[in-house]
Design a protein around this motif. Structure first.
Motif, PDB file in Angstrom:
ATOM      1  N   LEU A   1       0.434  -1.174  -0.121  1.00 29.81           N
ATOM      2  CA  LEU A   1       0.381  -0.092  -0.591  1.00 29.81           C
ATOM      3  C   LEU A   1       1.097   1.167  -0.083  1.00 29.81           C
ATOM      4  O   LEU A   1       0.534   2.415  -0.690  1.00 29.81           O
ATOM      5  CB  LEU A   1      -0.824   0.093   1.166  1.00 29.81           C
ATOM      6  CG  LEU A   1      -2.351   0.797   1.067  1.00 29.81           C
ATOM      7  CD1 LEU A   1      -2.787   0.258   0.328  1.00 29.81           C
ATOM      8  CD2 LEU A   1      -2.867   0.683   2.784  1.00 29.81           C
TER       9      LEU A   1
ATOM     10  N   LYS B   1       1.717   1.618  -3.496  1.00 31.48           N
ATOM     11  CA  LYS B   1       1.356   1.998  -4.419  1.00 31.48           C
ATOM     12  C   LYS B   1       1.178   3.701  -4.031  1.00 31.48           C
ATOM     13  O   LYS B   1       0.629   4.874  -4.505  1.00 31.48           O
ATOM     14  CB  LYS B   1      -0.156   1.607  -3.694  1.00 31.48           C
ATOM     15  CG  LYS B   1      -0.998   1.976  -4.842  1.00 31.48           C
ATOM     16  CD  LYS B   1      -2.381   1.008  -4.574  1.00 31.48           C
ATOM     17  CE  LYS B   1      -3.314   1.397  -5.994  1.00 31.48           C
ATOM     18  NZ  LYS B   1      -5.199   0.979  -5.582  1.00 31.48           N
ATOM     19  N   TRP B   2       1.123   4.112  -3.039  1.00 29.80           N
ATOM     20  CA  TRP B   2       0.966   5.290  -1.970  1.00 29.80           C
ATOM     21  C   TRP B   2       2.312   6.462  -2.754  1.00 29.80           C
ATOM     22  O   TRP B   2       2.114   7.659  -3.220  1.00 29.80           O
ATOM     23  CB  TRP B   2       0.886   5.626  -1.380  1.00 29.80           C
ATOM     24  CG  TRP B   2       0.540   7.182  -0.338  1.00 29.80           C
ATOM     25  CD1 TRP B   2       1.804   8.372  -0.466  1.00 29.80           C
ATOM     26  CD2 TRP B   2      -0.417   7.872  -0.341  1.00 29.80           C
ATOM     27  NE1 TRP B   2       1.885   9.244   0.659  1.00 29.80           N
ATOM     28  CE2 TRP B   2       0.060   9.037  -0.114  1.00 29.80           C
ATOM     29  CE3 TRP B   2      -1.585   8.289  -0.783  1.00 29.80           C
ATOM     30  CZ2 TRP B   2      -0.758  10.195   0.775  1.00 29.80           C
ATOM     31  CZ3 TRP B   2      -2.799   8.991  -0.965  1.00 29.80           C
ATOM     32  CH2 TRP B   2      -2.461  10.350  -0.695  1.00 29.80           C
TER      33      TRP B   2
ATOM     34  N   ARG C   1       1.516   6.375  -6.939  1.00 33.63           N
ATOM     35  CA  ARG C   1       1.143   7.954  -7.534  1.00 33.63           C
ATOM     36  C   ARG C   1       1.376   8.440  -8.570  1.00 33.63           C
ATOM     37  O   ARG C   1       1.743   9.185  -7.686  1.00 33.63           O
ATOM     38  CB  ARG C   1      -0.517   7.766  -6.348  1.00 33.63           C
ATOM     39  CG  ARG C   1      -0.560   9.077  -5.595  1.00 33.63           C
ATOM     40  CD  ARG C   1      -1.035   8.965  -4.743  1.00 33.63           C
ATOM     41  NE  ARG C   1      -0.335   9.933  -3.858  1.00 33.63           N
ATOM     42  CZ  ARG C   1       0.457  10.950  -3.493  1.00 33.63           C
ATOM     43  NH1 ARG C   1       1.278  10.079  -2.872  1.00 33.63           N
ATOM     44  NH2 ARG C   1       0.264  12.138  -2.433  1.00 33.63           N
TER      45      ARG C   1
ATOM     46  N   GLU D   1      -8.951  14.234  -1.663  1.00 35.11           N
ATOM     47  CA  GLU D   1      -8.940  13.489  -2.098  1.00 35.11           C
ATOM     48  C   GLU D   1      -9.757  12.492  -3.138  1.00 35.11           C
ATOM     49  O   GLU D   1      -9.157  11.888  -3.511  1.00 35.11           O
ATOM     50  CB  GLU D   1      -9.083  11.809  -0.935  1.00 35.11           C
ATOM     51  CG  GLU D   1      -8.455  12.156   0.220  1.00 35.11           C
ATOM     52  CD  GLU D   1      -9.404  11.396   1.695  1.00 35.11           C
ATOM     53  OE1 GLU D   1     -10.178  11.549   1.249  1.00 35.11           O
ATOM     54  OE2 GLU D   1      -8.358  11.601   2.856  1.00 35.11           O
TER      55      GLU D   1
ATOM     56  N   GLN E   1     -10.076   6.991  -4.990  1.00 36.27           N
ATOM     57  CA  GLN E   1      -8.886   7.363  -4.947  1.00 36.27           C
ATOM     58  C   GLN E   1      -8.046   7.029  -3.314  1.00 36.27           C
ATOM     59  O   GLN E   1      -8.650   6.618  -2.223  1.00 36.27           O
ATOM     60  CB  GLN E   1      -7.979   8.993  -5.228  1.00 36.27           C
ATOM     61  CG  GLN E   1      -8.547   9.052  -6.768  1.00 36.27           C
ATOM     62  CD  GLN E   1      -7.760  10.499  -6.932  1.00 36.27           C
ATOM     63  OE1 GLN E   1      -7.355  10.667  -6.311  1.00 36.27           O
ATOM     64  NE2 GLN E   1      -8.489  10.978  -7.472  1.00 36.27           N
ATOM     65  N   LEU E   2      -6.700   6.154  -3.532  1.00 36.00           N
ATOM     66  CA  LEU E   2      -6.238   5.808  -2.264  1.00 36.00           C
ATOM     67  C   LEU E   2      -6.271   7.265  -2.010  1.00 36.00           C
ATOM     68  O   LEU E   2      -5.151   7.826  -2.241  1.00 36.00           O
ATOM     69  CB  LEU E   2      -4.700   4.611  -3.112  1.00 36.00           C
ATOM     70  CG  LEU E   2      -3.680   4.818  -1.965  1.00 36.00           C
ATOM     71  CD1 LEU E   2      -4.372   3.767  -0.799  1.00 36.00           C
ATOM     72  CD2 LEU E   2      -2.534   3.788  -1.993  1.00 36.00           C
ATOM     73  N   THR E   3      -5.938   6.626  -0.681  1.00 31.90           N
ATOM     74  CA  THR E   3      -5.581   7.803   0.648  1.00 31.90           C
ATOM     75  C   THR E   3      -4.910   8.128   1.489  1.00 31.90           C
ATOM     76  O   THR E   3      -4.164   6.574   2.167  1.00 31.90           O
ATOM     77  CB  THR E   3      -7.232   8.457   1.636  1.00 31.90           C
ATOM     78  OG1 THR E   3      -7.172   7.191   2.490  1.00 31.90           O
ATOM     79  CG2 THR E   3      -8.201   8.732   0.387  1.00 31.90           C
TER      80      THR E   3
ATOM     81  N   GLN F   1      -6.063   5.100   3.807  1.00 30.53           N
ATOM     82  CA  GLN F   1      -5.793   4.147   4.659  1.00 30.53           C
ATOM     83  C   GLN F   1      -4.585   3.881   4.499  1.00 30.53           C
ATOM     84  O   GLN F   1      -3.922   2.344   5.774  1.00 30.53           O
ATOM     85  CB  GLN F   1      -6.379   4.211   3.001  1.00 30.53           C
ATOM     86  CG  GLN F   1      -7.454   4.053   3.004  1.00 30.53           C
ATOM     87  CD  GLN F   1      -8.270   4.087   1.192  1.00 30.53           C
ATOM     88  OE1 GLN F   1      -7.517   4.466   0.096  1.00 30.53           O
ATOM     89  NE2 GLN F   1      -8.912   2.966   0.891  1.00 30.53           N
TER      90      GLN F   1
END
Length: 263
Positions: free
Chosen positions: A55, A58-59, A62, A173, A177-179, A182
């Motif tokens: 994760l 991925k962040w 992005r 956000e 979308q990934l925040t 998270q």
């Protein structure tokens, strides 16, 4: 007071790589000692933090977010709301008589909510400031602080900040979308799982007998070593570097937007 493990154990917040590196060693020691229950729990903690690691990647990878046009204006309002909360609290402190317990409680609250002052929050990037606003709001909603906020006459300022938090989050956000929240939640759960492993080990070997101390040390040593390494970083006022989960070598990773270097 809620007896969460983080408040009962004197551990710093580990980076995910450091936590994984320690947990791999704890699992090895638990398996060698035939401690099935501890090994099983550590396996679950490792699985979770491997997902957290993915994760985080991925962040970092992005694409830069194009914030909505409202984000900048809402940020200005949020800055004003945080400053108003600080000023309102400070005004009550300055107007109080010497030794007033209310003023002392207000000072302690500011030390927790705004330890480096309002400016340290209002000068942050959007994502990191949002995380700080969420932290502040979660704390002022606790029973002790909630009563104090009412007594200090700060209910209006807190209500305004709550209203702005929702708008700020939506502007930053965007939908689906990934925040960073998270990512932060995954890290928090990973830290908690590690502390649960510590609790299980202490429960298994609770005494100060030589046998318990030796067994306890073998299992907890990897965690204690990483905790001490983090302490040295903080003592020297240096950013905490992450490590490779398998080798323990320092990883040169880019800074994560929204991430604080302090525990």
């Amino acid at each position: 007071m809620d007896p969460v493990l983080a408040s009962l154990f004197n551990f710093y917040t580990f980076s995910t790589g450091r936590r994984l590196f320690a947990l791999f060693q704890v699992r090895k020691a638990a398996v060698a000692a035939s401690l099935v229950d501890i090994a099983k729990h550590v396996d679950a903690a490792i699985t979770h933090d491997m997902e957290t690691r993915a994760l985080e990647a991925k962040w970092v990878a992005r694409k830069p977010t194009t914030y909505s046009p409202e984000a900048k204006q809402i940020d200005i309002y949020v800055d004003a709301a945080i400053t108003a909360f600080r000023d309102g609290t400070d005004a009550q402190i300055r107007a109080s008589a010497e030794g007033d317990p209310l003023a002392e409680a207000a000072q302690k609250m500011l030390a927790v909510l705004l330890p480096k002052g309002a400016g340290a929050v209002t000068s942050l990037p959007f994502v990191e400031e949002l995380a700080e606003v969420q932290r502040i709001l979660s704390r002022v909603d606790e029973p002790d602080y909630k009563a104090l906020v009412t007594e200090l006459g700060l209910t209006r300022q807190v209500a305004r900040l709550k209203d702005l938090e929702a708008k700020y989050r939506a502007a930053i956000e965007g939908p689906g979308q990934l925040t960073f929240a998270q990512v932060k939640d995954a890290r928090t759960k990973g830290q908690s799982l590690m502390l649960q492993a510590v609790a299980m080990i202490l429960g298994k070997y609770p005494s100060d007998s030589e046998a318990d101390r030796k067994a306890r040390g073998a299992l907890l040593s990897p965690i204690l070593v990483q905790n001490e390494a983090i302490r040295r970083y903080l003592r020297d006022r240096k950013p905490i570097e992450d490590v490779n989960p398998e080798t323990g070598e320092i990883e040169q990773t880019p800074p994560v937007e929204g991430e604080s270097q302090t525990p």
